[in-house]
Design a protein around this motif. Structure first.
Motif, PDB file in Angstrom:
ATOM      1  N   ARG A  28       0.838  -1.209   0.000  1.00  0.00           N
ATOM      2  CA  ARG A  28       0.000   0.000   0.000  1.00  0.00           C
ATOM      3  C   ARG A  28       0.861   1.241   0.000  1.00  0.00           C
ATOM      4  N   HIS A  29       2.180   1.076  -0.136  1.00  0.00           N
ATOM      5  CA  HIS A  29       3.088   2.174   0.184  1.00  0.00           C
ATOM      6  C   HIS A  29       3.243   3.196  -0.940  1.00  0.00           C
ATOM      7  N   ALA A  30       3.749   2.780  -2.096  1.00  0.00           N
ATOM      8  CA  ALA A  30       4.082   3.772  -3.131  1.00  0.00           C
ATOM      9  C   ALA A  30       4.034   3.154  -4.523  1.00  0.00           C
ATOM     10  N   HIS A  31       3.747   4.001  -5.505  1.00  0.00           N
ATOM     11  CA  HIS A  31       3.794   3.602  -6.912  1.00  0.00           C
ATOM     12  C   HIS A  31       4.315   4.825  -7.662  1.00  0.00           C
ATOM     13  N   PRO A  32       5.637   5.107  -7.500  1.00  0.00           N
ATOM     14  CA  PRO A  32       6.146   6.413  -7.934  1.00  0.00           C
ATOM     15  C   PRO A  32       6.060   6.670  -9.429  1.00  0.00           C
ATOM     16  N   THR A  33       6.227   5.638 -10.280  1.00  0.00           N
ATOM     17  CA  THR A  33       6.146   5.951 -11.716  1.00  0.00           C
ATOM     18  C   THR A  33       4.708   6.274 -12.117  1.00  0.00           C
ATOM     19  N   GLN A  34       3.730   5.665 -11.452  1.00  0.00           N
ATOM     20  CA  GLN A  34       2.338   6.039 -11.723  1.00  0.00           C
ATOM     21  C   GLN A  34       2.094   7.478 -11.247  1.00  0.00           C
ATOM     22  N   GLY A  35       2.631   7.805 -10.067  1.00  0.00           N
ATOM     23  CA  GLY A  35       2.508   9.181  -9.585  1.00  0.00           C
ATOM     24  C   GLY A  35       3.115  10.169 -10.567  1.00  0.00           C
ATOM     25  N   LEU A  36       4.287   9.817 -11.112  1.00  0.00           N
ATOM     26  CA  LEU A  36       4.962  10.720 -12.051  1.00  0.00           C
ATOM     27  C   LEU A  36       4.224  10.816 -13.380  1.00  0.00           C
ATOM     28  N   LEU A  37       3.662   9.702 -13.857  1.00  0.00           N
ATOM     29  CA  LEU A  37       2.940   9.807 -15.135  1.00  0.00           C
ATOM     30  C   LEU A  37       1.648  10.588 -14.921  1.00  0.00           C
ATOM     31  N   ASP A  38       1.074  10.505 -13.711  1.00  0.00           N
ATOM     32  CA  ASP A  38      -0.087  11.345 -13.404  1.00  0.00           C
ATOM     33  C   ASP A  38       0.321  12.824 -13.424  1.00  0.00           C
ATOM     34  N   MET A  39       1.481  13.138 -12.837  1.00  0.00           N
ATOM     35  CA  MET A  39       1.953  14.535 -12.845  1.00  0.00           C
ATOM     36  C   MET A  39       2.216  15.002 -14.276  1.00  0.00           C
ATOM     37  N   TYR A  40       2.800  14.124 -15.078  1.00  0.00           N
ATOM     38  CA  TYR A  40       3.077  14.484 -16.470  1.00  0.00           C
ATOM     39  C   TYR A  40       1.764  14.810 -17.194  1.00  0.00           C
ATOM     40  N   THR A  41       0.764  13.956 -16.966  1.00  0.00           N
ATOM     41  CA  THR A  41      -0.544  14.134 -17.621  1.00  0.00           C
ATOM     42  C   THR A  41      -1.178  15.458 -17.198  1.00  0.00           C
ATOM     43  N   ILE A  42      -1.129  15.747 -15.898  1.00  0.00           N
ATOM     44  CA  ILE A  42      -1.722  16.990 -15.396  1.00  0.00           C
ATOM     45  C   ILE A  42      -0.990  18.195 -15.998  1.00  0.00           C
ATOM     46  N   ARG A  43       0.338  18.145 -15.994  1.00  0.00           N
ATOM     47  CA  ARG A  43       1.114  19.270 -16.527  1.00  0.00           C
ATOM     48  C   ARG A  43       0.840  19.457 -18.017  1.00  0.00           C
ATOM     49  N   HIS A  44       0.725  18.338 -18.741  1.00  0.00           N
ATOM     50  CA  HIS A  44       0.484  18.399 -20.185  1.00  0.00           C
ATOM     51  C   HIS A  44      -0.844  19.104 -20.493  1.00  0.00           C
ATOM     52  N   PHE A  45      -1.886  18.726 -19.752  1.00  0.00           N
ATOM     53  CA  PHE A  45      -3.207  19.273 -20.067  1.00  0.00           C
ATOM     54  C   PHE A  45      -3.519  20.573 -19.334  1.00  0.00           C
ATOM     55  N   GLY A  85      -0.891  22.629 -17.460  1.00  0.00           N
ATOM     56  CA  GLY A  85       0.178  23.603 -17.236  1.00  0.00           C
ATOM     57  C   GLY A  85       0.598  23.674 -15.772  1.00  0.00           C
ATOM     58  N   ASP A  86       0.725  24.895 -15.278  1.00  0.00           N
ATOM     59  CA  ASP A  86       1.307  25.140 -13.952  1.00  0.00           C
ATOM     60  C   ASP A  86       0.485  24.509 -12.823  1.00  0.00           C
ATOM     61  N   PHE A  87       1.173  23.818 -11.923  1.00  0.00           N
ATOM     62  CA  PHE A  87       0.493  23.193 -10.783  1.00  0.00           C
ATOM     63  C   PHE A  87       0.016  24.228  -9.763  1.00  0.00           C
ATOM     64  N   ARG A  88       0.590  25.439  -9.806  1.00  0.00           N
ATOM     65  CA  ARG A  88       0.393  26.353  -8.689  1.00  0.00           C
ATOM     66  C   ARG A  88      -0.981  27.000  -8.638  1.00  0.00           C
ATOM     67  N   ASN A  89      -1.834  26.748  -9.650  1.00  0.00           N
ATOM     68  CA  ASN A  89      -3.185  27.281  -9.495  1.00  0.00           C
ATOM     69  C   ASN A  89      -4.244  26.209  -9.726  1.00  0.00           C
ATOM     70  N   LEU A  90      -3.911  24.963  -9.389  1.00  0.00           N
ATOM     71  CA  LEU A  90      -4.844  23.870  -9.664  1.00  0.00           C
ATOM     72  C   LEU A  90      -5.492  23.327  -8.390  1.00  0.00           C
TER      73      LEU A  90
END
Length: 320
Positions: A145-162, A164-169
């Motif tokens: 139950r601990h971590a799935h870092p590459t899934q976390g990173l591909l989620d971040m990539y997807t969010i950034r792609h669609f 942009g900046d994380f600072r207003n989401l």
């Protein structure tokens, strides 16, 4: 003062293993995403290979089943020109009782350079990382139950792609957070990348009580959780990790927390909908939403290959 050094980094602060998104700096996370961006275009080329890991051996060690993660790691390593060995551990020596570290020692003797590890025990990839030779790198493909870092990173990539900046989401993570290693990896990455509002949404039995310390807002109704959200990440109900008491039934869950087109209207009109897969259609998310215009579930899978290429090429380039 005892200084606990992050086992993922070498003394210069460079990434040598990817075990968790927790404890990685904004710079390191951004470097992985920027590197992945260079690899996304590789998918569009006729020749999909780059020679970055030529002559290196990548061993996929999946002590727990997975189709998509294992396949995308396979493709990613092959595109980097590595020699890839995927071991069906469930049918091999580990099931005869050979210990985890003995298995690793034997594979290291076969000149492994990177171990990609999925394991049902939280912490198994850390244990392996502590016992490999200095030139060997470990990538966590999901531990307990601990971590799935590459899934976390591909989620971040997807969010950034669609988006942009994380600072207003505003990002809402909906569902079985208690059993979700993806949710933990997403939360650590989102907060590190500067996302101001991370909401965790689900029934009380499926949302851990310690989350408020992680700087997230806990919501127990779907409407409160996704109202005005830019990103909605729906999680799979992990029936295989649950005891009956936690959840009366998946129909009951769908009634309160299933993401339907009508409920999605609470989020922003241009909100994107994500899911780490495999999707239980009609339970955590309606088919019409999975297949709808706000869904980015398939781009997530495509980006996952580029992100895994980025992670393997970065760790392989750094020495312990």
């Amino acid at each position: 003062m005892i200084h606990h050094k992050n086992p993922q980094l070498n003394k210069n602060g460079e990434l040598i293993h990817l075990l968790s998104t927790e404890g990685l700096s904004q710079d390191i996370l951004t470097h992985i995403l920027d590197t992945a961006a260079n690899f996304v275009s590789v998918s569009d080329r006729e020749v999909k290979k780059v020679p970055l890991l030529r002559g290196k051996s990548v061993f996929n060690l999946f002590f727990e089943n997975s189709t998509r993660t294992r396949t995308t790691f396979d493709i990613a390593a092959t595109r980097l020109s590595a020699d890839v060995y995927t071991l069906d551990i469930a049918r091999s020596s580990a099931s005869k009782g050979e210990s985890l570290l003995d298995t690793i020692a034997n594979l290291s003797a076969m000149a492994a350079d990177i171990f990609v590890v999925r394991h049902s025990e939280s912490g198994a990839p850390y244990l392996i990382a502590q016992h490999v030779a200095p030139h060997v790198h470990v990538v966590n493909a999901g531990d307990g139950r601990h971590a799935h870092p590459t899934q976390g990173l591909l989620d971040m990539y997807t969010i950034r792609h669609f988006k942009g900046d994380f600072r207003n989401l505003t990002v809402a993570i909906v569902g079985d957070v208690l059993h979700s290693r993806v949710a933990r990896s997403d939360i650590h990455a989102l907060t590190t990348l500067g996302c101001p509002e991370v909401r965790v949404v689900g029934p009380r039995t499926l949302v851990p009580s310690d989350l408020s310390q992680m700087g997230v807002r806990v919501c127990h109704t779907l409407e409160e959780g996704i109202r005005g959200a830019d990103v909605v990440i729906t999680l799979r109900l992990q029936n295989e990790r649950m005891s009956g008491a936690l959840l009366p039934s998946s129909q009951e869950y769908a009634k309160s927390f299933g993401l339907t087109p009508e409920r999605l209207a609470w989020a922003k009109p241009d909100a994107i909908v994500m899911h780490p897969g495999p999707v239980n259609r009609g339970v955590e998310i309606a088919s019409s939403v999975v297949d709808g215009k706000q869904s980015v579930v398939l781009p997530q899978v495509t980006f996952g290959i580029a992100v895994r290429m980025a992670v393997m090429s970065i760790v392989a380039g750094n020495e312990a």
